[in-house]
Design a protein around this motif. Sequence first.
Motif, PDB file in Angstrom:
ATOM      1  N   THR A  40     -45.489  36.826-124.118  1.00 42.76           N
ATOM      2  CA  THR A  40     -46.949  36.910-124.079  1.00 42.76           C
ATOM      3  C   THR A  40     -47.382  38.250-123.497  1.00 42.76           C
ATOM      4  O   THR A  40     -48.323  38.884-124.002  1.00 42.76           O
ATOM      5  CB  THR A  40     -47.537  35.753-123.255  1.00 42.76           C
ATOM      6  N   LEU A  41     -46.702  38.704-122.462  1.00 40.39           N
ATOM      7  CA  LEU A  41     -47.013  39.999-121.857  1.00 40.39           C
ATOM      8  C   LEU A  41     -46.792  41.120-122.873  1.00 40.39           C
ATOM      9  O   LEU A  41     -47.593  42.055-122.966  1.00 40.39           O
ATOM     10  CB  LEU A  41     -46.160  40.212-120.613  1.00 40.39           C
ATOM     11  N   ASP A  42     -45.729  41.025-123.655  1.00 36.33           N
ATOM     12  CA  ASP A  42     -45.458  42.024-124.686  1.00 36.33           C
ATOM     13  C   ASP A  42     -46.582  42.056-125.719  1.00 36.33           C
ATOM     14  O   ASP A  42     -47.003  43.133-126.163  1.00 36.33           O
ATOM     15  CB  ASP A  42     -44.115  41.734-125.360  1.00 36.33           C
ATOM     16  N   GLU A  43     -47.092  40.883-126.087  1.00 36.90           N
ATOM     17  CA  GLU A  43     -48.210  40.816-127.037  1.00 36.90           C
ATOM     18  C   GLU A  43     -49.453  41.498-126.460  1.00 36.90           C
ATOM     19  O   GLU A  43     -50.168  42.205-127.177  1.00 36.90           O
ATOM     20  CB  GLU A  43     -48.521  39.360-127.387  1.00 36.90           C
ATOM     21  N   VAL A  44     -49.712  41.291-125.177  1.00 38.23           N
ATOM     22  CA  VAL A  44     -50.866  41.921-124.529  1.00 38.23           C
ATOM     23  C   VAL A  44     -50.706  43.447-124.552  1.00 38.23           C
ATOM     24  O   VAL A  44     -51.652  44.173-124.871  1.00 38.23           O
ATOM     25  CB  VAL A  44     -51.035  41.408-123.075  1.00 38.23           C
TER      26      VAL A  44
ATOM     27  N   GLN B  36     -56.535  42.439-117.355  1.00 35.77           N
ATOM     28  CA  GLN B  36     -56.576  41.310-116.425  1.00 35.77           C
ATOM     29  C   GLN B  36     -55.567  40.235-116.827  1.00 35.77           C
ATOM     30  O   GLN B  36     -54.872  39.677-115.968  1.00 35.77           O
ATOM     31  CB  GLN B  36     -57.977  40.708-116.363  1.00 35.77           C
ATOM     32  N   GLN B  37     -55.487  39.950-118.126  1.00 35.84           N
ATOM     33  CA  GLN B  37     -54.519  38.962-118.612  1.00 35.84           C
ATOM     34  C   GLN B  37     -53.101  39.415-118.293  1.00 35.84           C
ATOM     35  O   GLN B  37     -52.264  38.626-117.853  1.00 35.84           O
ATOM     36  CB  GLN B  37     -54.670  38.750-120.117  1.00 35.84           C
ATOM     37  N   GLY B  38     -52.837  40.697-118.516  1.00 36.87           N
ATOM     38  CA  GLY B  38     -51.515  41.246-118.232  1.00 36.87           C
ATOM     39  C   GLY B  38     -51.151  41.142-116.765  1.00 36.87           C
ATOM     40  O   GLY B  38     -50.021  40.796-116.417  1.00 36.87           O
ATOM     41  N   MET B  39     -52.106  41.424-115.898  1.00 42.60           N
ATOM     42  CA  MET B  39     -51.839  41.337-114.459  1.00 42.60           C
ATOM     43  C   MET B  39     -51.561  39.890-114.037  1.00 42.60           C
ATOM     44  O   MET B  39     -50.686  39.639-113.204  1.00 42.60           O
ATOM     45  CB  MET B  39     -53.008  41.924-113.662  1.00 42.60           C
TER      46      MET B  39
ATOM     47  N   LEU C 142     -48.048  39.127-115.141  1.00 50.54           N
ATOM     48  CA  LEU C 142     -47.087  39.747-114.234  1.00 50.54           C
ATOM     49  C   LEU C 142     -46.948  38.946-112.946  1.00 50.54           C
ATOM     50  O   LEU C 142     -45.846  38.782-112.412  1.00 50.54           O
ATOM     51  CB  LEU C 142     -47.499  41.179-113.909  1.00 50.54           C
ATOM     52  N   LYS C 143     -48.064  38.437-112.449  1.00 53.12           N
ATOM     53  CA  LYS C 143     -48.048  37.626-111.232  1.00 53.12           C
ATOM     54  C   LYS C 143     -47.224  36.353-111.461  1.00 53.12           C
ATOM     55  O   LYS C 143     -46.398  35.973-110.628  1.00 53.12           O
ATOM     56  CB  LYS C 143     -49.477  37.266-110.820  1.00 53.12           C
ATOM     57  N   LYS C 144     -47.432  35.699-112.615  1.00 52.88           N
ATOM     58  CA  LYS C 144     -46.667  34.492-112.943  1.00 52.88           C
ATOM     59  C   LYS C 144     -45.185  34.805-113.085  1.00 52.88           C
ATOM     60  O   LYS C 144     -44.330  34.033-112.633  1.00 52.88           O
ATOM     61  CB  LYS C 144     -47.189  33.858-114.232  1.00 52.88           C
ATOM     62  N   CYS C 145     -44.867  35.940-113.705  1.00 53.00           N
ATOM     63  CA  CYS C 145     -43.468  36.350-113.856  1.00 53.00           C
ATOM     64  C   CYS C 145     -42.825  36.544-112.482  1.00 53.00           C
ATOM     65  O   CYS C 145     -41.710  36.075-112.237  1.00 53.00           O
ATOM     66  CB  CYS C 145     -43.360  37.649-114.649  1.00 53.00           C
ATOM     67  N   SER C 146     -43.538  37.228-111.610  1.00 55.57           N
ATOM     68  CA  SER C 146     -43.022  37.489-110.267  1.00 55.57           C
ATOM     69  C   SER C 146     -42.796  36.189-109.503  1.00 55.57           C
ATOM     70  O   SER C 146     -41.757  36.017-108.840  1.00 55.57           O
ATOM     71  CB  SER C 146     -44.003  38.386-109.515  1.00 55.57           C
ATOM     72  N   GLU C 147     -43.749  35.252-109.591  1.00 52.07           N
ATOM     73  CA  GLU C 147     -43.607  33.964-108.911  1.00 52.07           C
ATOM     74  C   GLU C 147     -42.418  33.183-109.462  1.00 52.07           C
ATOM     75  O   GLU C 147     -41.661  32.567-108.707  1.00 52.07           O
ATOM     76  CB  GLU C 147     -44.890  33.146-109.063  1.00 52.07           C
ATOM     77  N   THR C 148     -42.242  33.219-110.777  1.00 51.27           N
ATOM     78  CA  THR C 148     -41.133  32.511-111.400  1.00 51.27           C
ATOM     79  C   THR C 148     -39.804  33.101-110.954  1.00 51.27           C
ATOM     80  O   THR C 148     -38.873  32.365-110.611  1.00 51.27           O
ATOM     81  CB  THR C 148     -41.251  32.570-112.943  1.00 51.27           C
ATOM     82  N   ILE C 149     -39.710  34.415-110.927  1.00 49.77           N
ATOM     83  CA  ILE C 149     -38.476  35.081-110.488  1.00 49.77           C
ATOM     84  C   ILE C 149     -38.208  34.764-109.024  1.00 49.77           C
ATOM     85  O   ILE C 149     -37.067  34.485-108.638  1.00 49.77           O
ATOM     86  CB  ILE C 149     -38.567  36.593-110.736  1.00 49.77           C
ATOM     87  N   ASP C 150     -39.245  34.781-108.185  1.00 47.69           N
ATOM     88  CA  ASP C 150     -39.072  34.442-106.768  1.00 47.69           C
ATOM     89  C   ASP C 150     -38.539  33.024-106.604  1.00 47.69           C
ATOM     90  O   ASP C 150     -37.657  32.780-105.770  1.00 47.69           O
ATOM     91  CB  ASP C 150     -40.396  34.581-106.007  1.00 47.69           C
ATOM     92  N   ASN C 151     -39.058  32.080-107.382  1.00 50.28           N
ATOM     93  CA  ASN C 151     -38.587  30.696-107.302  1.00 50.28           C
ATOM     94  C   ASN C 151     -37.123  30.583-107.694  1.00 50.28           C
ATOM     95  O   ASN C 151     -36.360  29.852-107.064  1.00 50.28           O
ATOM     96  CB  ASN C 151     -39.443  29.783-108.183  1.00 50.28           C
TER      97      ASN C 151
END
Length: 70
Positions: free
Chosen positions: A15-19, A38-41, A44-53
């Motif tokens: 989805t980020l790539d599409e944005v 804004q959608q991209g940011m 990115l926040k969701k990606c970071s949270e997922t990686i942290d988990n």
Amino acid sequence: MGSKKTESLETLFETLDEVVQKLEKEEITLEESFILYQQGMELLKKCSETIDNVEKKVQLLDEKGEYHDF
């Protein structure tokens, strides 16, 4: 918002790539670019949270490969 849906990291990156592809188009307006930014940011926040988990789960494995509560 309704229920919180967990998306896979792969889906988030797609989805980020599409944005990003939409942002690279020449015919995009300034307003559209702000919305996409804004959608991209948020993505990115969701990606970071997922990686942290995932990192936290990995850290809970001991040397025997046994899982322990955090």
